[in-house]
Design an enzyme around this catalytic site. Structure first.
Site, PDB file in Angstrom:
ATOM      1  N   GLY A 141       0.814  -1.214   0.000  1.00  0.00           N
ATOM      2  CA  GLY A 141       0.000   0.000   0.000  1.00  0.00           C
ATOM      3  C   GLY A 141       0.848   1.264   0.000  1.00  0.00           C
ATOM      4  O   GLY A 141       0.397   2.317  -0.456  1.00  0.00           O
ATOM      5  N   GLU A 144       1.687   1.815  -3.517  1.00  0.00           N
ATOM      6  CA  GLU A 144       0.441   2.225  -4.187  1.00  0.00           C
ATOM      7  C   GLU A 144       0.093   3.673  -3.859  1.00  0.00           C
ATOM      8  O   GLU A 144      -0.344   4.439  -4.725  1.00  0.00           O
ATOM      9  CB  GLU A 144      -0.691   1.284  -3.764  1.00  0.00           C
ATOM     10  CG  GLU A 144      -0.473  -0.125  -4.304  1.00  0.00           C
ATOM     11  CD  GLU A 144      -1.440  -1.141  -3.722  1.00  0.00           C
ATOM     12  OE1 GLU A 144      -1.552  -1.200  -2.474  1.00  0.00           O
ATOM     13  OE2 GLU A 144      -2.074  -1.862  -4.495  1.00  0.00           O
TER      14      GLU A 144
HETATM   15  N1  CAA Z   1       1.868  -3.756   8.869  1.00  0.00           N
HETATM   16  C1  CAA Z   1       1.991  -3.781  10.201  1.00  0.00           C
HETATM   17  N2  CAA Z   1       3.171  -3.688  10.825  1.00  0.00           N
HETATM   18  C2  CAA Z   1       4.269  -3.578  10.073  1.00  0.00           C
HETATM   19  C3  CAA Z   1       4.220  -3.555   8.671  1.00  0.00           C
HETATM   20  C4  CAA Z   1       2.942  -3.633   8.062  1.00  0.00           C
HETATM   21  N3  CAA Z   1       2.781  -3.571   6.738  1.00  0.00           N
HETATM   22  N4  CAA Z   1       5.485  -3.449   8.191  1.00  0.00           N
HETATM   23  C5  CAA Z   1       6.279  -3.395   9.252  1.00  0.00           C
HETATM   24  N5  CAA Z   1       5.557  -3.474  10.385  1.00  0.00           N
HETATM   25  C6  CAA Z   1       6.049  -3.442  11.766  1.00  0.00           C
HETATM   26  C7  CAA Z   1       6.661  -4.782  12.161  1.00  0.00           C
HETATM   27  O1  CAA Z   1       5.655  -5.696  12.551  1.00  0.00           O
HETATM   28  C8  CAA Z   1       7.550  -4.348  13.283  1.00  0.00           C
HETATM   29  O2  CAA Z   1       6.772  -4.138  14.445  1.00  0.00           O
HETATM   30  P1  CAA Z   1       7.168  -4.890  15.836  1.00  0.00           P
HETATM   31  O3  CAA Z   1       8.525  -4.371  16.167  1.00  0.00           O
HETATM   32  O4  CAA Z   1       6.085  -4.449  16.765  1.00  0.00           O
HETATM   33  O5  CAA Z   1       7.194  -6.354  15.534  1.00  0.00           O
HETATM   34  C9  CAA Z   1       8.049  -2.974  12.842  1.00  0.00           C
HETATM   35  O6  CAA Z   1       7.124  -2.510  11.868  1.00  0.00           O
HETATM   36  C10 CAA Z   1       9.431  -3.011  12.195  1.00  0.00           C
HETATM   37  O7  CAA Z   1       9.380  -3.981  11.157  1.00  0.00           O
HETATM   38  P2  CAA Z   1      10.483  -5.143  11.001  1.00  0.00           P
HETATM   39  O8  CAA Z   1      11.000  -5.562  12.333  1.00  0.00           O
HETATM   40  O9  CAA Z   1       9.888  -6.209  10.137  1.00  0.00           O
HETATM   41  O10 CAA Z   1      11.637  -4.314  10.232  1.00  0.00           O
HETATM   42  P3  CAA Z   1      12.701  -4.884   9.175  1.00  0.00           P
HETATM   43  O11 CAA Z   1      13.639  -3.744   8.924  1.00  0.00           O
HETATM   44  O12 CAA Z   1      13.259  -6.183   9.640  1.00  0.00           O
HETATM   45  O13 CAA Z   1      11.870  -5.164   7.854  1.00  0.00           O
HETATM   46  C11 CAA Z   1      10.259  -4.657   6.139  1.00  0.00           C
HETATM   47  C12 CAA Z   1      11.261  -4.101   7.183  1.00  0.00           C
HETATM   48  C13 CAA Z   1      11.026  -5.397   5.041  1.00  0.00           C
HETATM   49  C14 CAA Z   1       9.538  -3.462   5.567  1.00  0.00           C
HETATM   50  C15 CAA Z   1       9.271  -5.642   6.832  1.00  0.00           C
HETATM   51  O14 CAA Z   1       8.733  -5.007   7.978  1.00  0.00           O
HETATM   52  C16 CAA Z   1       8.136  -6.072   5.960  1.00  0.00           C
HETATM   53  O15 CAA Z   1       8.306  -6.961   5.139  1.00  0.00           O
HETATM   54  N6  CAA Z   1       6.943  -5.449   6.170  1.00  0.00           N
HETATM   55  C17 CAA Z   1       5.743  -5.839   5.466  1.00  0.00           C
HETATM   56  C18 CAA Z   1       5.754  -5.295   4.050  1.00  0.00           C
HETATM   57  C19 CAA Z   1       4.509  -5.763   3.337  1.00  0.00           C
HETATM   58  O16 CAA Z   1       4.275  -6.944   3.177  1.00  0.00           O
HETATM   59  N7  CAA Z   1       3.692  -4.802   2.874  1.00  0.00           N
HETATM   60  C20 CAA Z   1       2.452  -5.100   2.182  1.00  0.00           C
HETATM   61  C21 CAA Z   1       1.302  -5.131   3.149  1.00  0.00           C
HETATM   62  S1  CAA Z   1      -0.212  -5.693   2.398  1.00  0.00           S
HETATM   63  C22 CAA Z   1      -0.794  -4.356   1.526  1.00  0.00           C
HETATM   64  O17 CAA Z   1      -0.245  -3.281   1.558  1.00  0.00           O
HETATM   65  C23 CAA Z   1      -2.063  -4.611   0.724  1.00  0.00           C
HETATM   66  C24 CAA Z   1      -2.450  -3.506  -0.159  1.00  0.00           C
HETATM   67  O18 CAA Z   1      -2.317  -3.584  -1.350  1.00  0.00           O
HETATM   68  C25 CAA Z   1      -3.107  -2.324   0.341  1.00  0.00           C
END
Ligand code: CAA
Length: 250
Positions: A141, A144
């Site tokens: 998102g 996006e």
């Molecule tokens: N939603 C909720 N929480 C999130 C998040 C998300 N999309 N992305 C990161 N966070 C949170 C993590 O859970 C973490 O919180 P906690 O410390 O409480 O566990 C905090 O942010 C830091 O994240 P990481 O420890 O994972 O940090 P990192 O540096 O190791 O990794 C990252 C960073 C690669 C961005 C990884 O966090 C990640 O892969 N995030 C998810 C990305 C993702 O999949 N986005 C798509 C979401 S679905 C969507 O967006 C649908 C749509 O089309 C609208």
């Protein structure tokens, strides 16, 4: 529509952020906003400036944040002294996507009946130019949201991606359509099917022109339908539990 540029130096100068934050706190001192910082900037105070501000969650786009963003955009749209709007995040993250923790337990019925994410497109309907200043993660998102803006200025650390497939779902806010227009079909397909990220330089490709409305409607329905699958639940649960997803193609 979306133009990927090389640097956000103009908008993200060292030191600029701290002064911005203090003014922004004054602007939102009435407690109007919890997840964003909002102020007017520029010599003539004619630039509406919105900074996503959920640093602990890498600016994940929870419902509250998106509602506030809509409100701030509406206010700048109505403010005759504002000529353009800048939307930014932090050095580490523009936004890491929709809030997975909020979505984790949603059902297909809730998504479909409530037309989940329908209100997200406010950025794309604002009549004033909206510029995304992107550094760090712009994923799902977040990518996006950036692509809904009229122009993207991307910093050296910017990473764009649509990693929804790794959660067992698909982009649900225009990613399949706008990414194709921004970087071309081949690279867009590769990104959406692998979840791999690209840098700003890699994003600079010739644009495709597609009809957005139909594509977006279809995409939204397909996105909703992933909430009827076991794999979507498993993908989001695995993320929240910090483990690798065990997909079963169900
Ligand atoms: N939603 C909720 N929480 C999130 C998040 C998300 N999309 N992305 C990161 N966070 C949170 C993590 O859970 C973490 O919180 P906690 O410390 O409480 O566990 C905090 O942010 C830091 O994240 P990481 O420890 O994972 O940090 P990192 O540096 O190791 O990794 C990252 C960073 C690669 C961005 C990884 O966090 C990640 O892969 N995030 C998810 C990305 C993702 O999949 N986005 C798509 C979401 S679905 C969507 O967006 C649908 C749509 O089309 C609208």
């Amino acid at each position: 529509m979306a133009l990927f540029c090389r640097t956000a130096a103009l908008l993200l100068k060292p030191g600029a952020l701290s002064s911005t934050l203090s003014v922004a706190r004054q602007y939102s001192a009435g407690g109007q906003y919890e997840y964003i910082l909002v102020e007017k900037r520029g010599e003539n105070q004619d630039v509406g400036y919105i900074q996503l501000n959920r640093p602990k969650a890498l600016n994940a786009l929870c419902d509250g944040l998106m509602l506030e963003l809509g409100k701030a955009l509406d206010a700048f749209e109505a403010d005759g002294t504002v000529g353009a709007i800048v939307l930014t995040g932090s050095d580490r993250a523009f936004a890491a996507g929709a809030d997975i923790k909020e979505m984790q337990n949603r059902t297909f019925q809730e998504c479909y009946a409530g037309n989940f994410l329908a209100h997200w497109n406010r950025v794309s309907t604002i009549r004033k130019p909206v510029i995304a200043a992107v550094n760090g993660f712009a994923l799902g998102g977040g990518c996006e949201l950036a692509m809904m803006c009229d122009i993207i200025f991307a910093g050296e650390k910017a990473q764009f991606g649509q990693p929804e497939i790794l959660l067992g779902t698909i982009p649900g806010a225009g990613g399949t359509q706008r990414l194709t227009r921004a970087v071309g079909k081949s690279l867009a397909m590769e990104m959406v099917l692998t979840g791999d990220r690209i840098t700003a330089q890699e994003a600079k490709q010739s644009a495709y022109e597609l009809t957005l409305a139909e594509g977006n409607r279809l995409e939204k329905r397909l996105f909703h339908s992933t909430f009827a699958t076991e794999d979507r639940k498993e993908g989001m649960t695995a993320f929240v539990e910090k483990r690798k997803a065990n997909f079963k193609d169900q």
